[in-house]
Design a protein around this motif. Sequence first.
Motif: not given
Length: 202
Positions: A171-172, A166
């Motif tokens: 976005d991860p 994360e």
Amino acid sequence: MSQSPLSQATDDRLSEMLFQGEEVEEELTVEGARVAVTTHRVLVFTPDGDGRRFDHADRPNVLDANVETTGRDSYVEWGVRTGVYGAVLFGGGVLLKTSGILEELGATEAPADVPGSGIAQFVSLLPKALGTLTTGLLLGGGLLALAALALGGLYFSSRERELVIERAGRDPMRVPVRDDDAEDVARRLRAAVGTGSKSRGD
């Protein structure tokens, strides 16, 4: 000991991607990917992946690292919709079938004193039309229910374990994993970055 092609490729890429004064503190290997924690960033190399082959995040922006099981949510969404539509159609067909309305209409005769043959034809065709509608509702509902089950099967077949890193504001970073030690890699990554978080399974 000689390096694997993956190790050689990522080491070469590392030397090119490091900032001046940036040093590698820890490297973690997960199947076809390598994760490097430097003094400045977290670097992810997936040379054989379908998406981005290189990704990174500044260390202050790395929030967590965990192993998750994910799948294509679109299959679930369409499966639920299809299942609901199928239930409505099939329920309507069952309701018409069990209500006895078809038998009542089949026994109905047009009044003899009504002029013209239009009413008589309508009354005689109505039971057949409703019977066809009932069959269509039952068949359509059954087919949609089967489609919903198929979409559910596709969702479960699409599920895979991923190392999810994360990061704030983006976005991860996701790395597919199958190794049994993936949880240990996530723990070591959290410790190296200093997120202070715990595994969601703890």
